[in-house]
Design an enzyme around this catalytic site. Structure first.
Site, PDB file in Angstrom:
ATOM      1  N   SER A 113      -1.520  -8.894   0.556  1.00 53.31           N
ATOM      2  CA  SER A 113      -0.629  -7.310   0.480  1.00 53.31           C
ATOM      3  C   SER A 113       0.744  -7.732  -0.286  1.00 53.31           C
ATOM      4  O   SER A 113       0.718  -8.433  -1.583  1.00 53.31           O
ATOM      5  CB  SER A 113      -0.564  -7.374   2.056  1.00 53.31           C
ATOM      6  OG  SER A 113       0.405  -5.918   2.472  1.00 53.31           O
ATOM      7  N   HIS A 265      -6.733  -2.778   6.714  1.00 47.78           N
ATOM      8  CA  HIS A 265      -5.956  -3.335   5.962  1.00 47.78           C
ATOM      9  C   HIS A 265      -5.288  -4.913   6.151  1.00 47.78           C
ATOM     10  O   HIS A 265      -5.551  -5.561   4.707  1.00 47.78           O
ATOM     11  CB  HIS A 265      -4.145  -3.127   5.388  1.00 47.78           C
ATOM     12  CG  HIS A 265      -3.508  -2.866   5.032  1.00 47.78           C
ATOM     13  ND1 HIS A 265      -3.810  -3.271   2.759  1.00 47.78           N
ATOM     14  CD2 HIS A 265      -1.809  -4.439   5.037  1.00 47.78           C
ATOM     15  CE1 HIS A 265      -2.012  -3.710   2.800  1.00 47.78           C
ATOM     16  NE2 HIS A 265      -1.455  -4.031   4.061  1.00 47.78           N
TER      17      HIS A 265
END
Length: 289
Positions: A113, A265
């Site tokens: 991320s 995610h």
């Protein structure tokens, strides 16, 4: 007098910490993984990668754990610069500079991320400024700079189109903490025990907000590395689509490989063994190539 943080504070040897707890003897590693955590997370985010024959190090951003009282870094580049300086000062780094050294261990730079942006900058600095060879650059769950956003996300992209995220970024706005909790809950990866505990949230949210602002402002590619590029994504991650991930291509002049793991995610912790196998295989193929 230098104001730079000590290397031990901005680069955490997770493998050494594990040996101290378990009293296990040190083994020669087959792989060294230098990990950059996502927004709001500490170096310990990567503890799931620790194995007896893998040397795992985590970048420790300011504003958390041993650096809790330090002000947030102003840019992704600043985070990468201090991590690169800490790596260059590490005893094992000399082997990464000397081709053919007997102690040479493949060095993987891995970021998830927001950490993907830090990892790209870090790998570039190691190669071009420190002379440290990187065997593999692995970027996970992050849309490349300048790429169009995926609707209703923000975490894996540059500008943040999610309404809760926008409301949550300003700590003085009414309902900001509640908006940030809603966004984190949809994103996954944050324990409910933290999201439901006001005191724990109060400790975590300042670092998270600072990281998100830095991540959203990042709008450039560093000088490309010669190492292979590995692009990682969760199969159900709505924050970054394959095209946005593929747009990281300019950060490497080497071959590109791709891997997907079941999940959203934050899928990597649930597939640590498979991730290490992929890192080792891709790093080995790059070195042999």
């Amino acid at each position: 007098m230098s104001t730079r943080p000590a290397a031990g504070r901005c680069l955490v040897d997770l493998s050494a910490q594990d040996r101290l707890r378990s009293r296990a003897p040190e083994r020669a590693p087959m792989l060294r993984v230098l990990c950059c955590p996502p927004a709001g997370a500490a170096a310990g985010y990567w503890r799931f990668l620790v194995r007896e024959d893998v040397h795992v190090l985590g970048a420790q951003y300011p504003g958390r754990e041993s650096r809790f009282r330090e002000p947030a870094a102003p840019t992704v580049e600043a985070l990468a610069a201090e991590a690169a300086a800490a790596v260059a000062a590490a005893p094992w780094a000399r082997a990464a500079i000397t081709p053919g050294a007997s102690a040479d261990v493949p060095l993987v730079v891995l970021g998830h991320s927001m950490g993907a942006s830090v990892a790209a900058e870090l790998a570039s600095r190691l190669e071009h400024r420190e002379g440290i060879r990187v065997a593999l650059l692995a970027l996970s769950a992050k849309t490349a700079p300048g790429t169009a956003e995926v609707a209703s996300t923000g975490a894996g992209t540059g500008a943040g189109s999610d309404e809760d995220l926008r409301e949550g970024l300003d700590p003085l706005a009414p309902g900001a903490d509640a908006a940030m909790v809603r966004w984190l809950r949809r994103l996954g990866g944050t324990p409910e025990a933290v999201l439901e505990h006001p005191e724990l949230l109060a400790l975590q949210l300042p670092a998270l907000r600072a990281d998100l602002r830095v991540s959203m402002a990042y709008d450039r590619f560093p000088a490309p590395v010669g190492a292979p590029l590995l692009l990682l994504r969760g199969t159900e991650d709505v924050t970054v689509d394959p095209g946005g991930l593929e747009a990281w291509r300019p950060v490497s002049t080497g071959p590109v490989q791709r891997r997907e793991y079941p999940g959203g995610h934050h899928p990597l912790a649930d597939h640590g063994d498979r991730l290490l196998e992929d890192l080792l295989a891709c790093a080995a193929s790059g070195r042999s190539g």
